[in-house]
Design an enzyme around this catalytic site. Structure first.
Site, PDB file in Angstrom:
ATOM      1  CB  SER B  21       2.594  -2.022 -21.078  1.00  0.00           C
ATOM      2  OG  SER B  21       3.748  -2.036 -20.283  1.00  0.00           O
ATOM      3  CB  ALA B  70       2.866   9.455 -11.049  1.00  0.00           C
ATOM      4  CB  CYS B 128       5.734   7.294 -19.978  1.00  0.00           C
ATOM      5  SG  CYS B 128       5.357   7.508 -18.232  1.00  0.00           S
ATOM      6  CB  THR B 192      -1.647   7.717 -19.111  1.00  0.00           C
ATOM      7  OG1 THR B 192      -0.240   7.961 -19.020  1.00  0.00           O
ATOM      8  CG2 THR B 192      -1.971   6.366 -18.512  1.00  0.00           C
ATOM      9  N   GLY B 217      -8.542   5.477 -18.053  1.00  0.00           N
ATOM     10  CA  GLY B 217      -9.911   5.181 -17.639  1.00  0.00           C
ATOM     11  C   GLY B 217     -10.947   5.774 -18.575  1.00  0.00           C
ATOM     12  N   GLY B 244      -9.121   3.844 -22.123  1.00  0.00           N
ATOM     13  CA  GLY B 244     -10.487   3.998 -21.661  1.00  0.00           C
ATOM     14  C   GLY B 244     -11.430   2.851 -21.971  1.00  0.00           C
ATOM     15  N   GLY B 265      -6.422  -1.682 -19.924  1.00  0.00           N
ATOM     16  CA  GLY B 265      -5.618  -1.616 -18.706  1.00  0.00           C
ATOM     17  C   GLY B 265      -6.491  -1.275 -17.518  1.00  0.00           C
TER      18      GLY B 265
END
Ligand SMILES: Cc1cc2nc3c(=O)[nH]c(=O)nc-3n(C[C@H](O)[C@H](O)[C@H](O)COP(=O)(O)OP(=O)(O)OC[C@H]3O[C@@H](n4cnc5c(N)ncnc54)[C@H](O)[C@@H]3O)c2cc1C
Ligand SMILES: Cc1cc2nc3c(=O)[nH]c(=O)nc-3n(C[C@H](O)[C@H](O)[C@H](O)COP(=O)(O)O)c2cc1C
Ligand code: FES
Lengths: 248, 305
Positions: B21, B70, B128, B192, B217, B244, B265
């Site tokens: 997402s 962000a 989040c 994240t 990542g 990742g 993502g």
């Protein structure tokens, strides 16, 4: 591995070009920039927005912008030695021009085409604006064709009329590059189609990341920051959102 | 014949790779592009009750393997979203609807408003790390809040529910169990990390306009693998490993830790829209080399013996 963060640079100079139009110059740190590509300009603690490059010199680049809202007002008020960040270059630029390429810019769209206007035959540049005081690069491209909507400078009317004349008159036009309001660009596409000339246009959509992650800049099925902003006309013809809809 | 077909919550997926997402999922057009590039399923950008403008730019950047964002849940709100996603059939693969809220009632309100959209599952991020009022910053990731919100959402929909967790949770397995107990059908592990901050040393200002942002990542892959491994032993419902995954090797590793689905993502940033095709091919190449015929032979093997 990629690094995509703003590189901070001192402003070398800010020049007024025309009414509400300024150019900010910084050191050229861009690797292999192709005209039509864009950069993200960061004003620390303010915002970060996309802009084309209007002066592409060995040591410095210039970004010509129109004062519209908060960001561009702030940028116009900045001084030599103030710091801005540059991230990029991003997207796909124009193909290599040859001397018989016609380059057409309307309003602020002229800025990202200027480095190409330096490369084509002088009379193959067409620059338009609403009025003389908003016309860009009158002195930089003395031999270009100029049009104003109100007739205060150059020919009264639209850039598209000059394009029609040129395409009807001479055969030696290889392709047409264009950047400006979408209504103008869609007219240019029509004219080029009629004369069977290849045409490339540069599109603007609201951008956040600039590198194909956020999805903000979609125009129909095209990711403008990544698959554009320069498109060959055949790739936007039939796009339901081109010249019709833009997200803010 | 080697196959990476996957059955996930009743969805028949051509492969287990699911668009995470918030990356490209803002319109039917952008998700169709991802489906055409080989994703097994896609997840929409999270939708809230009201429109949200999100944080100012810069909202994302990268330093090598570290990607930071962000965005601040910018989205058009549930009323506009209903229009935007009215023809999701066009995407051509299963679509997961991601729903956010500041309190349990908000999640329910959005789910009800979007009930006519043909989602295949609903994902609830409680994780989040950089948006006030939501996720970690609002305490949604505690076992109690996770239980309460999952329970409310369970009553509001018959679709499979995926609860998306944060690797930050100190009591991760307890949170996962709370979601399972409240009726969740799967866990997405996870969001994240961080948040983190990077400062531009010439201006002395944080680069992200919101100052702090979540990290994704390749840099976070080892943490995701560990989290998936940990919760696999404590719950029975399936897990989507997200965080990742960039290569076929990462994908196989995540499955060995216990993931049945694989969220991708930021991998799009590192390898392009066709990262899905690339990862799928790399998975198949590896399986061929090792003589594996299906993913069943791989999932959870790191736990054996
Ligand atoms: C690829 C690309 C190249 C561009 N090149 C130039 C250029 O060379 N010179 C120039 O003057 N302008 C250029 N623009 C437009 C420029 O980004 C906007 O004028 C600027 O962001 C306005 O910001 P503002 O805060 O001053 O105005 P605002 O009041 O915030 O906005 C005014 C209008 O600018 C546009 N805009 C605002 N933010 C963005 C954004 N993040 N992305 C895209 N458009 C936005 C919107 O259409 C908006 O209605 C370019 C845009 C794109 C996408
Ligand atoms: C730009 C960006 C936006 C994101 N937006 C959302 C979001 O709206 N909802 C959500 O649940 N997760 C969001 N995430 C988190 C991702 O879905 C994913 O969990 C995380 O990035 C880790 O996976 P990755 O490394 O494959 O990106 C976002 C991530 C990024 C990078
Ligand atoms: S600006 Fe983010 S995808 Fe184009």
């Amino acid at each position: 591995m990629r690094d995509d963060y703003p590189r901070s640079l001192e402003i070398l100079e800010i020049e007024k070009e025309a009414k509400d139009l300024f150019t900010v110059f910084v050191k050229n740190t861009l690797d292999g920039f192709v005209p039509g590509q864009f950069v993200m300009v960061w004003i620390p603690s303010v915002d970060e927005k996309p802009f084309g490059v209007s002066y592409l010199e060995k040591d410095r680049i210039g970004i010509t912008f129109e004062v519209k809202g908060k960001f561009t007002k702030k940028l116009a008020g900045m001084k030599k030695a103030d710091i801005i960040g540059i991230r990029g270059p991003y997207g796909i630029g124009f193909p290599d021009p040859d001397s018989s390429t016609i380059v057409i810019g309307g309003g602020c769209g002229v800025s990202s085409l200027a480095p190409l206007m330096e490369k084509v035959k002088k009379s193959n540049s067409i620059i338009g604006a609403r009025s003389k005081d908003m016309l860009l690069f009158r002195n930089r491209f003395e031999d270009a064709h100029f049009t104003t909507d109100d007739g205060t400078f150059g020919k009264k009317g639209f850039v598209t009329e000059i394009l029609e004349e040129k395409l009807s008159a001479l055969d030696k036009v290889s392709q047409v590059f264009c950047c400006g309001p979408e209504i103008m660009m869609s007219r240019v596409i029509e004219i080029c189609k009629k004369h069977r000339k290849k045409c490339f246009i540069s599109m603007e959509r609201y951008m956040k990341c600039g590198f194909g992650v956020c999805g903000q800049c979609m125009c129909g099925d095209k990711v403008v920051c990544n698959e554009g902003p320069v498109f060959e006309s055949k790739d936007v013809e039939g796009n339901p959102e081109f010249n019709h809809f833009a997200k803010d | 014949m080697i196959t990476i077909k996957s059955d996930f919550l009743g969805m028949k997926l051509s492969n287990p790779l699911i668009l995470a997402s918030g990356i490209m999922g803002i319109s039917v057009g952008s998700m169709k592009k991802i489906a055409d590039n080989g994703a097994g399923a896609v997840t929409i950008k999270s939708i809230s009750k009201e429109e949200r403008l999100g944080h100012n730019n810069p909202t994302m950047f990268s330093f090598g393997d570290v990607f930071m964002n962000a965005v601040g849940y910018s989205n058009p709100g549930m009323i506009e979203a209903k229009k935007e996603f009215s023809d999701i059939d066009r995407i051509g693969v299963p679509v997961i609807g991601s729903v956010i809220g500041t309190k349990a009632d908000d999640f329910v309100a959005v789910i009800e408003e979007l009930k006519d959209i043909k989602f295949d599952a609903i994902e609830i991020p409680l994780s989040c790390p950089h948006t006030p009022g939501f996720g970690v910053l609002a305490g949604q990731g505690t076992p109690e809040a996770t239980y309460r919100i999952t329970k409310a959402v369970r009553k509001a929909t018959r679709l499979p529910i995926i609860i998306k967790l944060s690797a930050n949770a100190p009591d991760l397995t307890i949170v996962a169990k709370a979601a399972e107990k409240a009726g969740a059908d799967a866990i997405n592990m996870g969001n994240t990390h961080g948040p983190g901050m990077r400062i531009d040393i010439d201006s002395g200002k944080p680069i992200l306009d919101f100052k702090v942002g979540g990290i994704s990542g390749p840099a976070i892959t080892p943490v995701t693998v560990r989290c998936v491994y940990d919760i696999y032993e404590s719950i029975k419902i399936p897990i989507i490993g997200t965080g990742g995954i960039t290569t076929g090797r990462d994908a196989i590793e995540m499955m060995m830790a216990g993931a049945l689905g694989l969220g991708v993502g930021t991998g799009i940033y590192y390898r392009g829209f066709d990262v899905f095709k690339k990862i799928a091919n790399e998975m198949k190449d590896w399986m061929k080399k090792k003589g594996h015929l299906s993913l069943k032979e791989i999932i959870g093997v790191a736990h054996e013996g």
